[in-house]
Scaffold this motif. Structure first.
Motif, PDB file in Angstrom:
ATOM      1  N   PRO A  54       0.822  -1.212   0.000  1.00  0.00           N
ATOM      2  CA  PRO A  54       0.000   0.000   0.000  1.00  0.00           C
ATOM      3  C   PRO A  54       0.855   1.260   0.000  1.00  0.00           C
ATOM      4  N   ARG A  55       0.402   2.238  -0.793  1.00  0.00           N
ATOM      5  CA  ARG A  55       1.107   3.516  -0.885  1.00  0.00           C
ATOM      6  C   ARG A  55       0.143   4.589  -1.335  1.00  0.00           C
ATOM      7  N   ARG A  56       0.610   5.837  -1.290  1.00  0.00           N
ATOM      8  CA  ARG A  56      -0.162   6.993  -1.739  1.00  0.00           C
ATOM      9  C   ARG A  56       0.758   7.896  -2.557  1.00  0.00           C
ATOM     10  N   GLY A  57       0.186   8.525  -3.578  1.00  0.00           N
ATOM     11  CA  GLY A  57       0.930   9.490  -4.386  1.00  0.00           C
ATOM     12  C   GLY A  57       1.084  10.809  -3.632  1.00  0.00           C
ATOM     13  N   PRO A  58       1.961  11.689  -4.125  1.00  0.00           N
ATOM     14  CA  PRO A  58       2.314  12.899  -3.390  1.00  0.00           C
ATOM     15  C   PRO A  58       1.353  14.087  -3.527  1.00  0.00           C
ATOM     16  N   THR A  59       0.492  14.112  -4.548  1.00  0.00           N
ATOM     17  CA  THR A  59      -0.314  15.312  -4.754  1.00  0.00           C
ATOM     18  C   THR A  59      -1.635  15.003  -5.445  1.00  0.00           C
ATOM     19  N   ARG A  60      -2.669  15.753  -5.064  1.00  0.00           N
ATOM     20  CA  ARG A  60      -3.971  15.636  -5.722  1.00  0.00           C
ATOM     21  C   ARG A  60      -4.001  16.432  -7.026  1.00  0.00           C
ATOM     22  N   PRO A 122      -8.181  17.836 -13.951  1.00  0.00           N
ATOM     23  CA  PRO A 122      -8.990  18.984 -14.401  1.00  0.00           C
ATOM     24  C   PRO A 122      -9.560  19.727 -13.185  1.00  0.00           C
ATOM     25  N   LEU A 123      -9.229  20.992 -13.062  1.00  0.00           N
ATOM     26  CA  LEU A 123      -9.668  21.805 -11.931  1.00  0.00           C
ATOM     27  C   LEU A 123     -10.116  23.184 -12.404  1.00  0.00           C
ATOM     28  N   ARG A 124     -10.994  23.781 -11.651  1.00  0.00           N
ATOM     29  CA  ARG A 124     -11.383  25.172 -11.885  1.00  0.00           C
ATOM     30  C   ARG A 124     -10.495  26.055 -11.021  1.00  0.00           C
ATOM     31  N   GLN A 125     -10.520  27.354 -11.302  1.00  0.00           N
ATOM     32  CA  GLN A 125      -9.792  28.299 -10.464  1.00  0.00           C
ATOM     33  C   GLN A 125     -10.540  28.458  -9.148  1.00  0.00           C
ATOM     34  N   PRO A 126      -9.896  28.648  -8.047  1.00  0.00           N
ATOM     35  CA  PRO A 126      -8.462  28.830  -7.871  1.00  0.00           C
ATOM     36  C   PRO A 126      -7.689  27.512  -7.725  1.00  0.00           C
ATOM     37  N   GLY A 127      -8.392  26.358  -7.776  1.00  0.00           N
ATOM     38  CA  GLY A 127      -7.725  25.073  -7.623  1.00  0.00           C
ATOM     39  C   GLY A 127      -6.630  24.834  -8.641  1.00  0.00           C
ATOM     40  N   ARG A 128      -6.851  25.236  -9.898  1.00  0.00           N
ATOM     41  CA  ARG A 128      -5.844  25.052 -10.946  1.00  0.00           C
ATOM     42  C   ARG A 128      -4.582  25.831 -10.606  1.00  0.00           C
ATOM     43  N   LEU A 135       2.869  21.644  -8.590  1.00  0.00           N
ATOM     44  CA  LEU A 135       3.658  20.902  -9.583  1.00  0.00           C
ATOM     45  C   LEU A 135       4.995  21.577  -9.846  1.00  0.00           C
ATOM     46  N   ARG A 136       5.005  22.904  -9.930  1.00  0.00           N
ATOM     47  CA  ARG A 136       6.281  23.623 -10.121  1.00  0.00           C
ATOM     48  C   ARG A 136       7.218  23.382  -8.943  1.00  0.00           C
ATOM     49  N   TRP A 137       6.672  23.402  -7.728  1.00  0.00           N
ATOM     50  CA  TRP A 137       7.487  23.149  -6.542  1.00  0.00           C
ATOM     51  C   TRP A 137       8.042  21.724  -6.585  1.00  0.00           C
ATOM     52  N   MET A 138       7.199  20.752  -6.949  1.00  0.00           N
ATOM     53  CA  MET A 138       7.648  19.352  -7.018  1.00  0.00           C
ATOM     54  C   MET A 138       8.747  19.184  -8.070  1.00  0.00           C
TER      55      MET A 138
END
Length: 143
Positions: A54-60, A122-128, A135-138
């Protein structure tokens, strides 16, 4: 046996194609390039008898897609995502949020091979805006 999936050539990294890995794969390059927001892509094999714990990814900010390329029929090749068990089939895709706990098994006599692609959720603002900054930080952190 516990094992991680064996990643084959990385085809896309940090939102950009890896030219050396795609040089002799024009159809694969075109397929991946047609997906909006691709962050990563690679061929991934799961050996016979392997279990990925079992594991989880780093970001939604990302979703994961597995395209079944070689799926053994002589056993049970499956994945648990949260509380649901799913099975691969050749030529079919499985899209999931890898921040949900997931694990994989290959209880068969041959390797399971998928094209694994992580792409922008796929996200709307401000989520995007928030997801793009994550993602830039990662990318800078090498995650």
């Amino acid at each position: 046996a516990e094992a991680q999936g064996d990643a084959g050539p990385v085809l896309w990294r940090h939102g950009a194609p890896v030219d050396a890995a795609l040089a002799h794969r024009p159809a694969t390059r075109a397929l991946i390039a047609a997906i909006a927001g691709v962050e990563e892509a690679a061929f991934v094999a799961l050996a016979p008898g392997a279990h990925v714990p079992p594991r989880r990814g780093p970001t939604r900010a990302l979703l994961t897609c597995h395209l079944g390329l070689a799926v053994p029929r002589d056993g049970d090749v499956r994945m648990r995502v949260h509380d649901r068990i799913v099975r691969w089939a050749e030529g079919e895709t499985l899209v999931f949020d890898d921040t949900c706990e997931h694990e994989m098994w290959n209880d068969s006599g041959a390797a399971r091979i998928v094209l694994a692609i992580r792409f922008a959720r796929p996200l709307r603002q401000p989520g995007r805006w928030v997801a793009d900054r994550m993602l830039r930080w990662m990318r800078r952190a090498g995650a």
